[in-house]
Design a protein around this motif. Structure first.
Motif, PDB file in Angstrom:
ATOM      1  N   ALA A  26       0.886  -1.157   0.023  1.00 28.20           N
ATOM      2  CA  ALA A  26      -0.201  -0.016  -0.082  1.00 28.20           C
ATOM      3  C   ALA A  26       0.864   1.109  -0.052  1.00 28.20           C
ATOM      4  CB  ALA A  26      -0.788  -0.144   1.281  1.00 28.20           C
ATOM      5  N   VAL A  27       0.536   2.113  -0.697  1.00 35.03           N
ATOM      6  CA  VAL A  27       1.299   3.536  -0.735  1.00 35.03           C
ATOM      7  C   VAL A  27       0.080   4.593  -0.799  1.00 35.03           C
ATOM      8  CG1 VAL A  27       3.126   2.645  -1.978  1.00 35.03           C
ATOM      9  CG2 VAL A  27       1.179   3.592  -3.328  1.00 35.03           C
TER      10      VAL A  27
ATOM     11  N   ARG B 155       8.635  -1.494  -0.316  1.00 31.39           N
ATOM     12  CA  ARG B 155       7.849  -0.264  -0.278  1.00 31.39           C
ATOM     13  C   ARG B 155       8.738   0.843  -0.072  1.00 31.39           C
ATOM     14  NH1 ARG B 155       5.252   3.408   3.399  1.00 31.39           N
ATOM     15  NH2 ARG B 155       3.367   4.151   2.669  1.00 31.39           N
ATOM     16  N   GLN B 156       9.673   1.089   1.119  1.00 32.82           N
ATOM     17  CA  GLN B 156      10.622   1.842   1.247  1.00 32.82           C
ATOM     18  C   GLN B 156      11.723   2.461   0.133  1.00 32.82           C
ATOM     19  OE1 GLN B 156      12.806   0.822   4.759  1.00 32.82           O
ATOM     20  NE2 GLN B 156      10.897   0.882   6.174  1.00 32.82           N
ATOM     21  N   GLU B 157      11.822   1.219  -0.344  1.00 33.86           N
ATOM     22  CA  GLU B 157      12.644   1.554  -1.627  1.00 33.86           C
ATOM     23  C   GLU B 157      11.950   2.243  -2.963  1.00 33.86           C
ATOM     24  OE1 GLU B 157      14.816  -2.093  -2.174  1.00 33.86           O
ATOM     25  OE2 GLU B 157      15.924  -2.056  -0.404  1.00 33.86           O
ATOM     26  N   PHE B 158      10.720   1.611  -3.000  1.00 35.71           N
ATOM     27  CA  PHE B 158       9.912   2.375  -4.225  1.00 35.71           C
ATOM     28  C   PHE B 158       9.766   3.677  -4.036  1.00 35.71           C
ATOM     29  CE2 PHE B 158       5.564   3.620  -4.908  1.00 35.71           C
ATOM     30  CZ  PHE B 158       5.380   3.365  -6.318  1.00 35.71           C
ATOM     31  N   LEU B 159       9.430   4.194  -2.532  1.00 43.72           N
ATOM     32  CA  LEU B 159       9.231   5.566  -2.264  1.00 43.72           C
ATOM     33  C   LEU B 159      10.430   6.405  -2.451  1.00 43.72           C
ATOM     34  CD1 LEU B 159       7.052   5.129   0.923  1.00 43.72           C
ATOM     35  CD2 LEU B 159       6.150   5.730  -1.482  1.00 43.72           C
ATOM     36  N   ALA B 160      11.599   5.735  -2.310  1.00 42.59           N
ATOM     37  CA  ALA B 160      12.975   6.394  -2.266  1.00 42.59           C
ATOM     38  C   ALA B 160      13.033   6.584  -3.852  1.00 42.59           C
ATOM     39  CB  ALA B 160      14.044   5.713  -1.691  1.00 42.59           C
ATOM     40  N   ARG B 161      12.848   5.771  -4.589  1.00 42.88           N
ATOM     41  CA  ARG B 161      13.135   5.911  -6.043  1.00 42.88           C
ATOM     42  C   ARG B 161      11.964   6.853  -6.775  1.00 42.88           C
ATOM     43  NH1 ARG B 161      13.405   0.084  -6.140  1.00 42.88           N
ATOM     44  NH2 ARG B 161      11.131   0.010  -6.292  1.00 42.88           N
ATOM     45  N   ARG B 162      10.605   6.951  -6.287  1.00 41.24           N
ATOM     46  CA  ARG B 162       9.726   8.073  -6.441  1.00 41.24           C
ATOM     47  C   ARG B 162      10.434   9.562  -6.146  1.00 41.24           C
ATOM     48  NH1 ARG B 162       4.978   6.320  -9.447  1.00 41.24           N
ATOM     49  NH2 ARG B 162       3.766   7.476  -8.058  1.00 41.24           N
ATOM     50  N   ALA B 163      10.840   9.639  -5.115  1.00 40.01           N
ATOM     51  CA  ALA B 163      11.324  10.929  -4.687  1.00 40.01           C
ATOM     52  C   ALA B 163      12.660  11.421  -5.378  1.00 40.01           C
ATOM     53  CB  ALA B 163      11.680  10.746  -3.023  1.00 40.01           C
ATOM     54  N   ALA B 164      13.534  10.306  -5.615  1.00 41.70           N
ATOM     55  CA  ALA B 164      14.789  10.555  -6.443  1.00 41.70           C
ATOM     56  C   ALA B 164      14.173  11.042  -7.783  1.00 41.70           C
ATOM     57  CB  ALA B 164      15.516   9.539  -6.580  1.00 41.70           C
TER      58      ALA B 164
END
Length: 604
Positions: free
Chosen positions: A498-499, A565-574
């Motif tokens: 979930a995000v 999930r954390q890595e997905f969010l980090a990629r989105r932020a990058a």
């Protein structure tokens, strides 16, 4: 050199031992023991339990020569070697507490592994730490600045001055070991298991789960730092006086056929693996291999995972059918480190039972209403399939509860709570985490969700993994299953979680490892997955394609969805912070690689 034998004259009596030391003292009177093989299938160490006891007693005195008081922790980097087994049992005789540490480095993850080791060493407050030569540099880096009495290879400890007094030994209530959880949802916690607790589970498994006979022999490639590798294949064979054959985890990852070759050569009867382990072996087995093996003795092939997928098991059974493997050897089981190891076993010698239920009704009413798959397909009803993990071992009590703690009737889905003599005393020096999961009257909230069928346990997933969209409960495994049905997407290639979307609403994201380089085919894959999710669940989702080897795994090989999930969010932020061209071009896909092999390499 010959491996230790399978037959013996010692009576099976795990219920009579009050400590692990007593169990090894008894096993030392027989001819069985431990055997270690290299990646070429060559036996390089065979130790009868009598020899192992003598070596462990001698090492126990050298450990005590460091001045460590009873109950002090000794950290052991848990590579599959005879030294780990020797140190583990030496700690028991010395009254010290062994703490297995992971022996696994992800590609490019040197510093992450060192940091993990350091956190674990600090958490358990280790007073000494051992690592094989190839892992010593990691351990030395992790212990830099920490005040340990000794850090080194087995040779360093063997050169210590021995303690000349009386060995303190152990009592039933003494801590036998600290087993760190795999950390699928948070940083690993140290499960405290005492002698009486683990022996209760061993007795339950031996007599009721596996129904051991006089000719049983164990075979394993599982890592020693995982509860199944430690309890089921180091402690249990010793406490039941059975021989066990070990192949290193890394050797299995590179040459999975060696596992089956050893099972055939030594006529082993009991082995265990998560679904991906069977899948990896099936991928490497050639017809001419299976025709040369004899796996007809293999009577118990345990399958353990939070959610068991039947598909890889079917592939393995087909691949080794010419070797005489009987798919009725599969035994679905449920367990966790907090309960020493095993909780339930499906009946032996029977076909695996898959419960087919109305998926929509399950999501809305939290009840597993059974369906006939053929009828459901004709009527367009979506079916969810879950493997029956069998009845609980006799010493356990189980309660399926709703969010308010109220017991639920059969086929109603809720949190799995357990109570029994195999349940841990708590997490090491972590009262807050212990209170989260343990009630004052001894009930353990497992964090898993499931239901009962005539007393048999069915596990549907981890509660913290649940995706809630528009008030509907959606299991991530269901979304991952849809992604895996697409061409080119393999068994371990998808993770769902979930995000929060741009409108601050919870939605689902599916990350898929993709080998395809063609932009149009990649775009088609994304559209197909989104379309399938919309058709099946009536929701929109985010789909991200990533290179192979991207999805993170726990130390035990499980998919780490929270970290994904954390890595997905980090990629989105990058991406949001990157120049437009960088976002358009995206990361270059990595070289294609088999996901089951990648998962085994991570585990190794």
């Amino acid at each position: 050199m010959q491996p230790t034998g399978s037959s013996h004259d010692l009576a099976l009596r795990p219920s009579t031992f009050s400590t692990l030391c007593e169990a090894l003292d008894y096993a030392a009177g027989g001819e069985t023991g431990v055997n270690f093989y290299n990646g070429r299938g060559q036996l390089y160490c065979a130790l009868r339990y009598g020899e192992l006891r003598e070596q462990s007693l001698a090492l126990a005195r050298r450990l005590l020569g460091l001045g460590i008081e009873k109950g002090g922790r000794v950290a052991l980097v848990a590579e599959t070697t005879p030294d780990f087994v020797r140190f583990f049992w030496a700690c028991q005789y010395a009254g010290l507490v062994p703490v297995p540490l992971p022996a696994t480095v992800h590609i490019g993850g040197h510093q992450a592994f060192v940091n993990q080791l350091r956190k674990l060493l600090e958490n358990c407050r280790a007073e000494a730490a051992m690592a094989p030569e190839e892992w010593l540099s990691f351990l030395e880096e992790a212990t830099d600045g920490l005040e340990l009495r000794c850090v080194g290879t087995p040779d360093v400890f063997d050169a210590l001055e021995p303690f000349t007094g009386e060995l303190p030994g152990a009592a039933p209530e003494d801590t036998a070991y600290i087993q760190y959880t795999s950390g699928s949802t948070r940083f690993p916690r140290g499960v405290v298991i005492d002698h009486a607790t683990v022996l209760a589970n061993i007795n339950d498994m031996a007599l009721n789960g596996l129904k051991l006979n006089d000719q049983d022999r164990f075979g394993s490639w599982l890592p020693f730092y995982h509860d199944m590798g430690l309890v089921a294949f180091i402690i249990m064979p010793m406490a039941t006086q059975r021989s066990v054959d070990f192949l290193g985890t890394r050797d299995f990852a590179m040459r999975p056929r060696q596992w089956l070759e050893l099972m055939s050569r030594n006529r082993a009867t009991i082995a265990s693996a998560p679904p991906f382990g069977y899948d990896l072996a099936a991928m490497r087995v050639r017809p001419r291999d299976a025709e040369q093996w004899d796996l007809s003795n293999w009577r118990v092939a345990c399958v353990g995972a939070e959610l068991i997928s039947p598909e890889p098991l079917q592939r393995f059974a087909e691949a080794v059918a010419p070797a005489g493997f009987d798919p009725r050897a599969y035994v679905a089981c449920y367990g966790m480190a907090e309960c020493s190891l095993a909780i339930s076993f499906a009946p032996l010698g029977e076909e695996m039972v898959v419960d087919c239920v109305d998926a929509e009704y399950l999501q809305q009413a939290h009840e597993a209403r059974p369906l006939d798959p053929e009828t459901a397909e004709r009527e367009g009803v979506r079916v969810a399939k879950y493997v029956d993990c069998g009845p609980l071992l006799p010493t356990f009590e189980v309660s399926i509860r709703d969010d308010d703690g109220n017991p639920l009737p059969e086929r109603h889905v809720g949190s799995i709570h357990l109570r029994g003599p195999s349940v841990m005393s708590g997490y090491f020096e972590d009262e807050a985490s212990t209170r989260e999961v343990m009630s004052p009257d001894g009930w353990l909230n497992t964090g898993d969700v499931g239901y009962l069928i005539d007393g048999n346990l069915v596990v549907t997933g981890r509660k913290k993994d649940m995706i809630i969209v528009h008030g509907r409960n959606i299991w991530p495994q269901d979304l991952e299953y849809l992604a895996k049905q697409q061409p080119g997407v393999r068994f371990t290639d998808a993770a769902a979680f979930a995000v929060t979307d741009d409108h601050q609403h919870e939605t689902a994201a599916v990350v898929v490892q993709c080998r395809e380089r063609d932009p149009l085919k990649r775009e088609t894959l994304v559209k197909n997955i989104k379309g399938q999710v919309r058709a099946e669940f009536g929701i929109d989702c985010i789909v991200e394609l990533v290179p192979p080897r991207t999805l993170p795994r726990t130390s035990s090989g499980k998919l780490a969805r929270s970290r994904a999930r954390q890595e997905f969010l980090a990629r989105r932020a990058a991406e949001a912070a990157a120049p437009p061209a960088a976002v358009v071009n995206g990361p270059r896909p990595a070289r294609p690689a088999a996901p089951a092999r990648d998962q085994a390499r991570r585990l190794a």
